[in-house]
Motif scaffolding. Sequence first.
Motif, short mmCIF file in Angstrom:
data_model
loop_
_atom_site.label_atom_id
_atom_site.label_comp_id
_atom_site.label_asym_id
_atom_site.label_seq_id
_atom_site.Cartn_x
_atom_site.Cartn_y
_atom_site.Cartn_z
N LYS A 27 0.81 -1.23 0.00
CA LYS A 27 0.00 0.00 0.00
C LYS A 27 0.84 1.27 0.00
O LYS A 27 0.57 2.20 -0.77
CB LYS A 27 -0.95 0.00 1.20
N ASP A 125 0.16 5.36 5.77
CA ASP A 125 -0.93 5.55 4.80
C ASP A 125 -1.69 6.86 4.99
O ASP A 125 -2.83 6.99 4.56
CB ASP A 125 -1.88 4.34 4.82
N ASN A 250 -6.96 3.64 2.29
CA ASN A 250 -7.15 2.21 2.56
C ASN A 250 -7.61 1.44 1.33
O ASN A 250 -7.46 0.24 1.27
CB ASN A 250 -8.15 2.02 3.70
CA CA Z 1 -5.39 2.88 7.76
#
Ligand code: CA
Length: 494
Positions: A27, A125, A250
């Motif tokens: 991610k 993130d 996310n």
């Molecule tokens: Ca998160």
Amino acid sequence: MKKKHSSFGVMILAAGQGKRMRSNLPKVLHEIGGKPLLYHVLSAVGAAKQGVDVSQVPVAIVVGHQREAVEKFVQEDPVLSLMDITFVHQPEQRGTGHAARFAMDSEWGEQRVKEKAAVLVLPGDLPLISPSLIEQMSSPLGRGDALKLLTCDLPDPTGYGRVVRRGKQGSVMRIVEEKDATMREKAIREVALSIYLFDAAFLQVGLRKISNKNSQAEYYLTDLISQAAARRKKINVLKWADHEDLRGVNDPWELALAGRILNERVLRSWAMKGVLFVDPWTVRIDSSVILSEGVVLHPGVILTGTTEIAAGSELGPNVVLKNVQVGQGVKIKAGTVAEDSVIGAQTQVGPYAHLRPDSKVGSRAKIGNFVELKKAVIGDGSSVAHLSYLGDAEVGRNVNIGCGFVTCNYDGRVINGQRKHKTIIEDEVFMGSDCQAVAPVRIGKGAFVASGSTITRDVPSGDLAIARSKQVNKTGYAARFRPAPSTPKESKGE
Ligand code: CA
Ligand code: UD1
């Protein structure tokens, strides 16, 4: 002389796969504004004024899923590689508390405890956190304080850990994850963002005590809040007002939205420095791009990589530039695409020109519509105005290339690994329309090439080259090729 280490460290949690991204790329390596999420977090840390040299702040990045890729990116980035970064390996991803524990039990963590440091924890993130948020979070903890917690009131708190307080505005008791929350807790709009400042010793000891008895069977870093509350430690809270700064990524949609916010920030900051946008909502500019005063950008412009545009240049609609240096007062017209190229001052390019890598156009030059350049140098004041291809070519100054010129640079063979041949056109050459140069070939200074010529041999300076078959006119022949005039037919009706 080396400065003394600050008693401050930064821990970034970046080991997760980010299942909801539905992609094999970790991610934190997904990009917005042309750079991975992790880059943005680290560069906010780098830009924050912490009263110390950034390269001296010890940073630990917890890596796990595809850690080689994450480490490689950080090590190879010219800016990030200057920071003092240690990678900590979390072999299995069993929660944020589990990740933080690996960091605190590592040599890096031991060092922070020894220094009685404060440790700023950031998730990998949250790419939009600002340097000023980091500055405010990293102001020192009070004597004996265990932690500081960043919270925010969100209109839609779905998915975030909720901050449970004693009474409405009372002290913080714990953080409850969405998946473990009761209906009543889900209604709380104050959320935690995985941004904390911890006393290193409290963090190290506390992480060893947390359990994974929750709905996700994960070790939650958030459990340290209830631990601190149970021990009647003071929990400092920094409530952040701007929830755009705290937009997490996310899933792919959140990635797109974060990218849009970052883009708007980039555009706004250029607008404040004198860049004019005709329609900012359609323009995309990487955070690495550099613009100047008086630059005008029309709708649909996309600028990426190391692109730099000097003062007063105007880019027409749908111009796409990647790693392109544009000089002052340049006009690039609609639909032009360029990559790894240089365009000199006062030059005009397009509409619909294509500059492929390693093209270098001088100043006061003209590259017109449907012209493709590849590894081509075009000198100052030269003009390639219409429908041409110049590959592996060197064109001097004040050259005029007529319409439809083609360099025949590829002979279809591989010779010594080199497949392409060079065309050299010296200063002040005049190339008539519809010519080809079969490379390797050189056309000397000031030469004239007649229209329709296929040049296969060098042309000496000052010569006129004509390389086409002679014209023959056959008197009156045209009629032979014309169909005979049709005789009117009788109509069927009669
Ligand atoms: Ca998160
Ligand atoms: C976490 C917080 C939640 C907060 C939210 C906001 C916990 C238990 N929950 O939830 O309260 O509202 O962030 O951002 O802390 N990571 C690891 N190793 C792991 C798991 C995660 O390094 O084993 C990293 C991830 O790569 C990511 C960060 O930690 O960068 C956050 O993990 P994520 O799974 O996104 O946590 P959330 O569910 O969002």
